[in-house]
Design a protein around this motif. Sequence first.
Motif, PDB file in Angstrom:
ATOM      1  N   ALA A 139       6.513   2.354  -2.367  1.00  0.00           N
ATOM      2  CA  ALA A 139       5.897   1.186  -1.751  1.00  0.00           C
ATOM      3  C   ALA A 139       5.100   1.635  -0.538  1.00  0.00           C
ATOM      4  O   ALA A 139       5.510   2.558   0.179  1.00  0.00           O
ATOM      5  N   VAL A 140       3.969   0.994  -0.334  1.00  0.00           N
ATOM      6  CA  VAL A 140       3.166   1.225   0.860  1.00  0.00           C
ATOM      7  C   VAL A 140       3.037  -0.119   1.566  1.00  0.00           C
ATOM      8  O   VAL A 140       2.503  -1.073   0.986  1.00  0.00           O
ATOM      9  N   VAL A 141       3.536  -0.198   2.777  1.00  0.00           N
ATOM     10  CA  VAL A 141       3.516  -1.459   3.512  1.00  0.00           C
ATOM     11  C   VAL A 141       2.607  -1.314   4.717  1.00  0.00           C
ATOM     12  O   VAL A 141       2.649  -0.310   5.438  1.00  0.00           O
ATOM     13  N   GLY A 142       1.776  -2.318   4.939  1.00  0.00           N
ATOM     14  CA  GLY A 142       0.868  -2.278   6.065  1.00  0.00           C
ATOM     15  C   GLY A 142       1.561  -2.625   7.367  1.00  0.00           C
ATOM     16  O   GLY A 142       2.621  -3.250   7.379  1.00  0.00           O
ATOM     17  N   ASP A 165       6.558  -3.160  11.124  1.00  0.00           N
ATOM     18  CA  ASP A 165       5.958  -4.494  10.984  1.00  0.00           C
ATOM     19  C   ASP A 165       6.475  -5.110   9.685  1.00  0.00           C
ATOM     20  O   ASP A 165       5.774  -5.179   8.678  1.00  0.00           O
ATOM     21  N   VAL A 166       7.715  -5.572   9.729  1.00  0.00           N
ATOM     22  CA  VAL A 166       8.430  -6.008   8.525  1.00  0.00           C
ATOM     23  C   VAL A 166       7.639  -7.055   7.745  1.00  0.00           C
ATOM     24  O   VAL A 166       7.541  -6.998   6.517  1.00  0.00           O
ATOM     25  N   ASP A 167       7.063  -8.025   8.449  1.00  0.00           N
ATOM     26  CA  ASP A 167       6.442  -9.159   7.775  1.00  0.00           C
ATOM     27  C   ASP A 167       4.930  -9.051   7.643  1.00  0.00           C
ATOM     28  O   ASP A 167       4.268 -10.053   7.369  1.00  0.00           O
ATOM     29  N   CYS A 168       4.369  -7.867   7.843  1.00  0.00           N
ATOM     30  CA  CYS A 168       2.936  -7.709   7.604  1.00  0.00           C
ATOM     31  C   CYS A 168       2.633  -8.064   6.152  1.00  0.00           C
ATOM     32  O   CYS A 168       3.211  -7.501   5.229  1.00  0.00           O
ATOM     33  N   ALA A 169       1.732  -9.026   5.954  1.00  0.00           N
ATOM     34  CA  ALA A 169       1.457  -9.533   4.601  1.00  0.00           C
ATOM     35  C   ALA A 169       0.351  -8.725   3.927  1.00  0.00           C
ATOM     36  O   ALA A 169      -0.657  -9.253   3.465  1.00  0.00           O
ATOM     37  N   CYS A 170       0.567  -7.427   3.893  1.00  0.00           N
ATOM     38  CA  CYS A 170      -0.336  -6.527   3.183  1.00  0.00           C
ATOM     39  C   CYS A 170       0.532  -5.397   2.649  1.00  0.00           C
ATOM     40  O   CYS A 170       0.798  -4.417   3.347  1.00  0.00           O
ATOM     41  N   VAL A 187       1.089   2.161   6.505  1.00  0.00           N
ATOM     42  CA  VAL A 187      -0.318   2.449   6.786  1.00  0.00           C
ATOM     43  C   VAL A 187      -0.871   1.331   7.658  1.00  0.00           C
ATOM     44  O   VAL A 187      -0.628   0.143   7.386  1.00  0.00           O
ATOM     45  N   GLY A 188      -1.619   1.669   8.682  1.00  0.00           N
ATOM     46  CA  GLY A 188      -2.205   0.665   9.554  1.00  0.00           C
ATOM     47  C   GLY A 188      -3.342  -0.085   8.889  1.00  0.00           C
ATOM     48  O   GLY A 188      -4.165   0.503   8.184  1.00  0.00           O
TER      49      GLY A 188
END
Length: 298
Positions: A148-151, A183-188, A226-227
């Motif tokens: 998984a890649v989370v923004g 940033d747990v809830d970043c929607a990306c 990833v930012g």
Amino acid sequence: MTASPAEDIPANPAGTVEVLPESVAVSKPVPRLSLFFPAHNEEANLEPLVAEALASLPVLARSFEIVIVDDGSRDKTPEIADRLASAHAGVVRVVHHQTNLGYGSALRSGFGAARYGLIAFTDGDRQFRVADLGRLISRLDEPDAPDAVVGYRIRRADPLLRTLYARAYRLANRLFFGLRVRDVDCACKLFRRAAVDDLGVESGGAFFSAELLIKLRARGRLVVEVGVPHHPRTAGSPTGARPAVVLRAVRDFWLLRLRLWAHPRGALQRGEPVAGRADNVGDAAGAGEQGGDGRGLA
């Protein structure tokens, strides 16, 4: 009571945090990609968001689908969604909730409706750009092949109070679950379907994303960060800070924590399945293969 950080959750490889250049073009499109987004009373954002996705996704994937999850909207969101699905049959689909079930339930419906082996989501408020999924896809194709890649939001376009609230939420997840995601809830976010197929998540509210990442970590799945740029909301109203949303998330947070203390194995197995059955999982199992409303708490 003081908790040690996730003493009863197995360790996994540490995630990495990277900032990619402002403009990222994938070296080659992935074979297939499902993109979904929850939409609750987003009548002003829905049509431009779908137009943006239709323009951006051909660069990222050779075949793609867009799934709108209407979470019990009371404005024109449902009829706009149906019109877009009719105008772009075979590419745009809609899942309707007759009542507002909550952010986590909308995410679960999006995962369940997705048909391909790579699944991405963002929110219907247009605070993220679809093209920035290219940052996540490029990272997915690195040699370590993350699950998984989370923004994470490079610079939050939110009021100070919401930013402070997000920091407190991040700290609580780190202290009580050992969840080291900035940033747990970043929607990306972008997932390999194979990584979430056997996961169950109980929360139907704003704690869904945190619970999903906690359980991915417990299974030893590699999650990297990833930012991504974050943009101000220009239409509609956020709902993540409403008392009912916060209280539901607090309840779900403590239910999982208490169950992990009492019976870790059983707690990790609880919950409804995250993803349904893919049409062709093998076609998109890896990013580099040849072939073929609502929002979170923070």
